[in-house]
Design a protein around this motif. Structure first.
Motif, mmCIF file in Angstrom:
data_model
loop_
_atom_site.group_PDB
_atom_site.id
_atom_site.type_symbol
_atom_site.label_atom_id
_atom_site.label_comp_id
_atom_site.label_asym_id
_atom_site.label_seq_id
_atom_site.Cartn_x
_atom_site.Cartn_y
_atom_site.Cartn_z
ATOM 1 N N GLY A 15 -6.841 1.763 -0.327
ATOM 2 C CA GLY A 15 -5.408 1.940 -0.179
ATOM 3 C C GLY A 15 -5.088 3.208 0.581
ATOM 4 O O GLY A 15 -5.942 3.772 1.259
ATOM 5 N N ALA A 30 -0.426 3.172 -2.162
ATOM 6 C CA ALA A 30 -0.222 1.750 -1.871
ATOM 7 C C ALA A 30 -1.579 1.076 -1.770
ATOM 8 O O ALA A 30 -2.505 1.619 -1.168
ATOM 9 N N GLY A 32 -3.118 -3.183 -1.621
ATOM 10 C CA GLY A 32 -2.874 -4.616 -1.733
ATOM 11 C C GLY A 32 -1.415 -5.012 -1.588
ATOM 12 O O GLY A 32 -0.971 -5.972 -2.208
ATOM 13 N N GLY A 33 -0.639 -4.256 -0.815
ATOM 14 C CA GLY A 33 0.764 -4.577 -0.602
ATOM 15 C C GLY A 33 1.692 -4.132 -1.722
ATOM 16 O O GLY A 33 2.872 -4.467 -1.710
ATOM 17 N N THR A 34 1.177 -3.376 -2.685
ATOM 18 C CA THR A 34 1.976 -2.895 -3.811
ATOM 19 C C THR A 34 1.899 -1.381 -3.882
ATOM 20 O O THR A 34 0.856 -0.800 -3.604
ATOM 21 N N VAL A 35 2.996 -0.744 -4.275
ATOM 22 C CA VAL A 35 3.023 0.709 -4.451
ATOM 23 C C VAL A 35 2.819 1.006 -5.934
ATOM 24 O O VAL A 35 3.460 0.392 -6.798
#
Length: 84
Positions: A15, A30, A32-35
């Motif tokens: 990340g 961040a 995998g597309g998530t924060v």
């Protein structure tokens, strides 16, 4: 180790940091597309151009800086350019 001490989780992931790590503040990253927001950072163990190892109140993190590992290091010139 005392009986009441909890073993911390070890987390390794790819990340990028959203903001610089600061002792006493949560890490924000961040992946995998998530924060994500962690508990407070207790120690920074390793800071390299390709990864960061740090410890929070609950876990030990090994963050592999992908896809842009050099983004954690300042790439901008530190001197002003002459005006034309």
């Amino acid at each position: 180790m005392k009986k009441n001490e909890k073993t911390k989780k070890r987390i390794q992931l790819c990340g990028s940091l959203i903001r610089p790590l600061t002792i006493g503040e949560p890490a924000v990253y961040a992946a995998g597309g998530t924060v994500f927001r962690t508990s407070r950072v207790m120690a920074i163990h390793e800071l390299a151009t390709s990864s960061i190892r740090f410890e929070t109140m609950n876990s030990h993190y090994h963050l592999l800086l992908n896809p842009y590992p050099a983004a954690a290091v300042c790439q901008f010139p530190t001197e002003l350019a002459p005006c034309a």
